[in-house]
Design a protein around this motif. Structure first.
Motif, mmCIF file in Angstrom:
data_model
loop_
_atom_site.group_PDB
_atom_site.id
_atom_site.type_symbol
_atom_site.label_atom_id
_atom_site.label_comp_id
_atom_site.label_asym_id
_atom_site.label_seq_id
_atom_site.Cartn_x
_atom_site.Cartn_y
_atom_site.Cartn_z
ATOM 1 N N THR A 135 67.336 114.815 -3.127
ATOM 2 C CA THR A 135 67.863 113.897 -2.120
ATOM 3 C C THR A 135 68.574 114.652 -0.996
ATOM 4 N N HIS A 136 68.732 113.966 0.141
ATOM 5 C CA HIS A 136 69.322 114.561 1.338
ATOM 6 C C HIS A 136 70.483 113.697 1.825
ATOM 7 N N SER A 137 71.493 113.505 1.032
ATOM 8 C CA SER A 137 72.617 112.681 1.469
ATOM 9 C C SER A 137 73.511 113.450 2.432
ATOM 10 N N VAL A 138 74.341 112.719 3.156
ATOM 11 C CA VAL A 138 75.306 113.344 4.064
ATOM 12 C C VAL A 138 76.299 114.192 3.271
ATOM 13 N N ALA A 139 76.806 113.648 2.167
ATOM 14 C CA ALA A 139 77.811 114.376 1.380
ATOM 15 C C ALA A 139 77.248 115.686 0.844
ATOM 16 N N ALA A 140 76.048 115.646 0.272
ATOM 17 C CA ALA A 140 75.442 116.861 -0.270
ATOM 18 C C ALA A 140 75.178 117.880 0.829
ATOM 19 N N LEU A 188 62.677 131.076 -3.024
ATOM 20 C CA LEU A 188 63.857 130.310 -3.415
ATOM 21 C C LEU A 188 63.751 129.869 -4.872
ATOM 22 N N ALA A 189 62.581 129.419 -5.288
ATOM 23 C CA ALA A 189 62.388 129.000 -6.679
ATOM 24 C C ALA A 189 62.611 130.167 -7.634
ATOM 25 N N THR A 190 62.187 131.349 -7.224
ATOM 26 C CA THR A 190 62.400 132.545 -8.045
ATOM 27 C C THR A 190 63.884 132.849 -8.176
ATOM 28 N N GLN A 191 64.628 132.663 -7.090
ATOM 29 C CA GLN A 191 66.076 132.889 -7.126
ATOM 30 C C GLN A 191 66.766 131.879 -8.034
ATOM 31 N N VAL A 192 66.392 130.614 -7.896
ATOM 32 C CA VAL A 192 66.975 129.579 -8.749
ATOM 33 C C VAL A 192 66.682 129.881 -10.218
ATOM 34 N N ASP A 193 65.472 130.294 -10.488
ATOM 35 C CA ASP A 193 65.095 130.595 -11.864
ATOM 36 C C ASP A 193 65.910 131.764 -12.413
ATOM 37 N N ALA A 194 66.124 132.780 -11.590
ATOM 38 C CA ALA A 194 66.886 133.947 -12.032
ATOM 39 C C ALA A 194 68.346 133.601 -12.281
ATOM 40 N N GLU A 195 68.901 132.705 -11.462
ATOM 41 C CA GLU A 195 70.319 132.357 -11.562
ATOM 42 C C GLU A 195 70.595 131.318 -12.651
ATOM 43 N N LEU A 196 69.704 130.329 -12.779
ATOM 44 C CA LEU A 196 69.974 129.211 -13.673
ATOM 45 C C LEU A 196 69.086 129.182 -14.898
ATOM 46 N N GLY A 197 67.858 129.673 -14.764
ATOM 47 C CA GLY A 197 66.933 129.605 -15.885
ATOM 48 C C GLY A 197 66.790 128.173 -16.371
ATOM 49 N N GLY A 198 66.963 127.987 -17.675
ATOM 50 C CA GLY A 198 66.907 126.640 -18.260
ATOM 51 C C GLY A 198 68.251 126.227 -18.810
ATOM 52 N N ASP A 199 69.338 126.718 -18.220
ATOM 53 C CA ASP A 199 70.693 126.440 -18.693
ATOM 54 C C ASP A 199 70.910 124.935 -18.867
ATOM 55 N N ASP A 200 71.129 124.502 -20.104
ATOM 56 C CA ASP A 200 71.284 123.078 -20.391
ATOM 57 C C ASP A 200 72.615 122.512 -19.916
ATOM 58 N N CYS A 201 73.539 123.382 -19.507
ATOM 59 C CA CYS A 201 74.829 122.904 -19.002
ATOM 60 C C CYS A 201 74.755 122.506 -17.529
ATOM 61 N N VAL A 202 73.661 122.821 -16.875
ATOM 62 C CA VAL A 202 73.531 122.565 -15.442
ATOM 63 C C VAL A 202 72.894 121.198 -15.218
ATOM 64 N N TYR A 203 73.566 120.364 -14.436
ATOM 65 C CA TYR A 203 73.071 119.016 -14.151
ATOM 66 C C TYR A 203 72.286 118.948 -12.841
ATOM 67 N N GLY A 204 72.348 119.992 -12.055
ATOM 68 C CA GLY A 204 71.651 120.022 -10.786
ATOM 69 C C GLY A 204 72.191 121.155 -9.939
ATOM 70 N N TYR A 205 71.695 121.242 -8.717
ATOM 71 C CA TYR A 205 72.205 122.253 -7.789
ATOM 72 C C TYR A 205 72.010 121.760 -6.370
ATOM 73 N N LEU A 206 72.661 122.454 -5.432
ATOM 74 C CA LEU A 206 72.590 122.113 -4.017
ATOM 75 C C LEU A 206 71.934 123.242 -3.239
ATOM 76 N N LEU A 207 71.207 122.870 -2.195
ATOM 77 C CA LEU A 207 70.717 123.824 -1.210
ATOM 78 C C LEU A 207 71.551 123.643 0.051
ATOM 79 N N ALA A 208 72.084 124.724 0.570
ATOM 80 C CA ALA A 208 73.035 124.646 1.684
ATOM 81 C C ALA A 208 72.430 123.973 2.912
ATOM 82 N N GLY A 209 73.158 122.959 3.418
ATOM 83 C CA GLY A 209 72.702 122.227 4.587
ATOM 84 C C GLY A 209 71.448 121.416 4.344
ATOM 85 N N HIS A 210 71.150 121.170 3.080
ATOM 86 C CA HIS A 210 69.860 120.575 2.735
ATOM 87 C C HIS A 210 70.040 119.379 1.801
ATOM 88 N N GLY A 211 70.395 119.617 0.548
ATOM 89 C CA GLY A 211 70.562 118.466 -0.332
ATOM 90 C C GLY A 211 70.650 118.840 -1.792
#
Length: 241
Positions: A135-140, A188-211
């Motif tokens: 999603t692309h909300s104003v707050a995000a 970008l997907a490769t970076q996300v994968d390297a940083e988060l992998g399949g961490d079950d504690c993560v509920y989501g993430y943000l892309l800067a200026g994006h959503g």
């Protein structure tokens, strides 16, 4: 790999890190089996209706305006269906969806969302996840730019946290990672994968200026996570004014 997650009865220290005694939540679920080669690339009516409902729901809340946002639903262990690129999410039809494999390659006619690799990363790493929402909300958008240097947004102390699976107290803090936006989505997907992998504690993430990207073990759970996280981000944004 960085660990982002949640803790109950937490304190946020000077570094902004959450500390406490909470245990990590886990995502679990079963995925379907591959059918015959004839049926493999057919888009089931139920999957199409589920995906269209998720996209419409987010558009109606102002989180996927114009051509922004993208949504997907897993079909089985090797494929998912995703919205096509550049379409108004408030006027989608079944023909505006297409099937791709877990490498993001289209299996039916059309051009998938440019951000398909980010959806594929979720499905590859999280076998129990069956729906992804972007999603692309104003707050995000605003918070992800303002807090990019910190690398995450802290969501803490709000009753709405209990809408997230595995959380049963407002005395909890979660951190949503923030990644710099990147036009090379595969990188970008490769970076996300390297940083988060399949961490079950993560509920989501943000892309800067994006959503926001978030997910669930069902389309309903993904929708609930979108609504809860978007509400929490609004709270944080208002609190900074």
């Amino acid at each position: 790999m960085r660990r982002f997650g949640r803790a109950s009865n937490v304190n946020i220290g000077a570094t902004g890190r959450a500390t406490g005694d909470g245990a990590a939540g886990a995502c679990s679920g079963q995925v379907g089996q591959i059918g015959s080669s004839v049926q493999q690339h057919r888009l089931p009516d139920v999957a199409a209706a589920t995906l269209l409902s998720l996209a419409s729901r987010c558009h109606a809340r102002g989180w996927a305006q114009a051509t922004s946002g993208n949504f997907s639903v897993r079909l089985d262990a090797r494929r998912f269906v995703i919205t096509k690129s550049g379409l108004d999410k408030g006027a989608l039809r079944a023909e505006d969806l297409l099937v791709v494999d877990l490498d993001g390659n289209p299996l039916t006619d059309g051009r998938p969302s440019a951000e398909t690799p980010l959806h594929a990363q979720v499905y590859r790493r999280r076998p129990g996840i069956t729906a992804v929402a972007h999603t692309h909300s104003v707050a995000a958008t605003v918070l992800s730019r303002a807090l990019l240097a910190e690398g995450y947004v802290v969501l803490s102390g709000f009753e709405m946290l209990k809408a997230l699976v595995g959380i049963d107290t407002h005395e909890t803090a979660i951190r949503l990672p923030i990644f710099p936006n990147e036009q090379d989505v595969q990188r970008l997907a490769t970076q996300v994968d390297a940083e988060l992998g399949g961490d079950d504690c993560v509920y989501g993430y943000l892309l800067a200026g994006h959503g926001l990207y978030t997910w669930g073990t069902s389309a309903g759970e993904a929708a609930r996570h979108v609504e809860a996280i978007e509400f929490l981000l609004e709270c944080v944004l208002h609190g900074r004014r």
